[in-house]
Design an enzyme around this catalytic site. Structure first.
Site, mmCIF file in Angstrom:
data_model
loop_
_atom_site.group_PDB
_atom_site.id
_atom_site.type_symbol
_atom_site.label_atom_id
_atom_site.label_comp_id
_atom_site.label_asym_id
_atom_site.label_seq_id
_atom_site.Cartn_x
_atom_site.Cartn_y
_atom_site.Cartn_z
ATOM 1 N N ASP A 11 -4.870 -7.092 11.447
ATOM 2 C CA ASP A 11 -4.520 -5.307 12.075
ATOM 3 C C ASP A 11 -5.053 -5.871 13.997
ATOM 4 O O ASP A 11 -4.479 -5.124 14.506
ATOM 5 C CB ASP A 11 -4.603 -4.364 11.328
ATOM 6 C CG ASP A 11 -4.049 -4.066 9.872
ATOM 7 O OD1 ASP A 11 -3.159 -5.563 9.887
ATOM 8 O OD2 ASP A 11 -4.483 -3.304 9.065
ATOM 9 N N HIS A 40 -7.422 -4.605 -0.908
ATOM 10 C CA HIS A 40 -6.624 -5.711 -1.307
ATOM 11 C C HIS A 40 -7.411 -5.991 -2.405
ATOM 12 O O HIS A 40 -6.983 -8.009 -2.634
ATOM 13 C CB HIS A 40 -6.510 -6.627 -0.122
ATOM 14 C CG HIS A 40 -6.506 -6.016 1.559
ATOM 15 N ND1 HIS A 40 -7.002 -5.062 2.186
ATOM 16 C CD2 HIS A 40 -4.823 -5.843 2.071
ATOM 17 C CE1 HIS A 40 -6.284 -4.982 3.411
ATOM 18 N NE2 HIS A 40 -5.417 -5.137 3.180
ATOM 19 N N HIS A 84 0.335 -1.460 0.249
ATOM 20 C CA HIS A 84 -0.249 -0.459 0.379
ATOM 21 C C HIS A 84 1.029 1.288 0.044
ATOM 22 O O HIS A 84 0.400 2.498 0.081
ATOM 23 C CB HIS A 84 -1.266 0.355 1.220
ATOM 24 C CG HIS A 84 -1.872 -1.545 0.956
ATOM 25 N ND1 HIS A 84 -2.298 -1.413 -0.076
ATOM 26 C CD2 HIS A 84 -1.825 -1.954 2.330
ATOM 27 C CE1 HIS A 84 -3.248 -2.769 0.922
ATOM 28 N NE2 HIS A 84 -2.953 -3.096 2.033
#
Length: 330
Positions: free
Chosen positions: A109, A218, A56
């Protein structure tokens, strides 16, 4: 697919070595996967830590520096970093004023940052957390429960980073981060799928002549697929979806973000259409940022993020920042 890499297993490590060579103002621990501003910890300052899967860029490592993050933890491509990375980062930037974790709402995360916060607190580090969930496209996805964290992360990291640089306490920095997260909404569009180094081919099938409305960073599915639309038609759709959810009562910070495979020529043209729609809706714009900031490897497409900015948030946005990817006022 052709890629500038040696072997897929080393692509993140090689990128970190290159980042260290290019940015001597950063301390890049290649083995432990932690990027820290060289002057950390800064006495009396709240430390800001974020991170997520690689792919990213420049999020998050490109946003480490004065006025933004103090440290970032890159995971493998599209894979969460592990708690050990986050604890090392927190220890490296903690001056005694506490550490704020800025977390995108993806299951891996969230779980790993939660675990890291507990471990850091066991070591005597005061930790607060702010969750970013700005993507209005879908409620749940392949990677998350609830809304995904996307382009709004940039606004949260910049605004909270400015507050921390000014010396605000942990509670104050956390409050600014939450305000920025609550005030931000994003919507993305894919024209072509990304290619991961390990797979070597597109991560999903998007037939020629079609686009994905509401795609995740994603490559997660969006709201729907349609035949290819013009830049103006995409802007009409995306901005209307955002305004249905946000209903702004303050001027906007606008991010027109490339997904990694879209040239600036197209992004600036798309921004012209986004601004047109906002003018037609009589929505004032305070600041605009255009470029590749929250990407998805080589995905072709763009996202739009809107953030309501009162006078305090606008002042914090304009405050000096000096990172690899964002730099002004110094």
């Amino acid at each position: 697919m052709k890629m500038l890499m040696n072997v897929p297993e080393r692509v993140v490590a090689d990128a970190l070595r290159g980042m260290a060579d290019a940015h001597p103002d950063l301390v890049v621990d290649v083995e432990n996967r932690v990027i820290v501003r060289r002057d950390a910890p800064v006495a009396g300052k709240v430390g800001l830590v974020s991170g997520g899967g690689s792919g990213h860029e420049p999020l998050h490592g490109g946003f480490v520096g004065p006025g933004m993050l103090d440290a970032a933890c890159p995971g493998e491509v599209f894979t969460s970093p592990v708690p050990d990375q986050m604890v090392r980062a927190a220890a490296a930037v903690d001056s005694g004023a506490g550490v704020l974790f800025i977390v995108k709402n993806y299951t891996g995360d969230v779980l790993n940052f939660d675990m890291a916060a507990e471990l850091a607190e066991d070591e005597g580090i005061e930790v607060a957390k702010v969750l970013v969930r700005d993507d209005v496209a879908v409620t749940d996805s392949l990677y998350t429960a609830g809304r995904r964290g996307t382009g709004g992360t940039l606004f949260v990291e910049k605004l909270a980073g400015a507050a921390a640089e000014e010396g605000a306490p942990l509670a104050g920095v956390t409050a600014i981060a939450r305000r920025a997260a609550d005030a931000s909404r994003s919507f993305g569009v894919a024209l072509a799928a990304p290619t991961t180094p390990a797979k070597g081919s597109p991560t999903f099938d998007l037939p020629a002549g079609e686009l994905e409305l509401g795609v995740g960073i994603h490559g997660e599915p969006g709201r729907e697929r349609r035949r290819m639309m013009t830049s103006g038609e995409i802007a009409d759709y995306a901005v209307d979806v955002l305004l249905e959810d946000l209903r702004p009562d303050a001027p906007l910070l606008v991010l027109v973000n490339g997904m990694g495979g879209t040239p600036l020529l197209e992004l600036y043209g798309f921004n012209a259409e986004v601004q047109r729609v906002l003018r037609e809706r009589r929505i004032p714009v305070a600041r605009t940022l255009v470029g590749n900031y929250v990407t998805s490897l080589d995905m072709a497409g763009a996202s739009v993020t809107l953030c309501q900015a009162d006078e305090e948030l606008l002042r914090l946005w304009d405050a000096p920042v000096s990172t690899a990817a964002l730099r002004w006022g110094r």
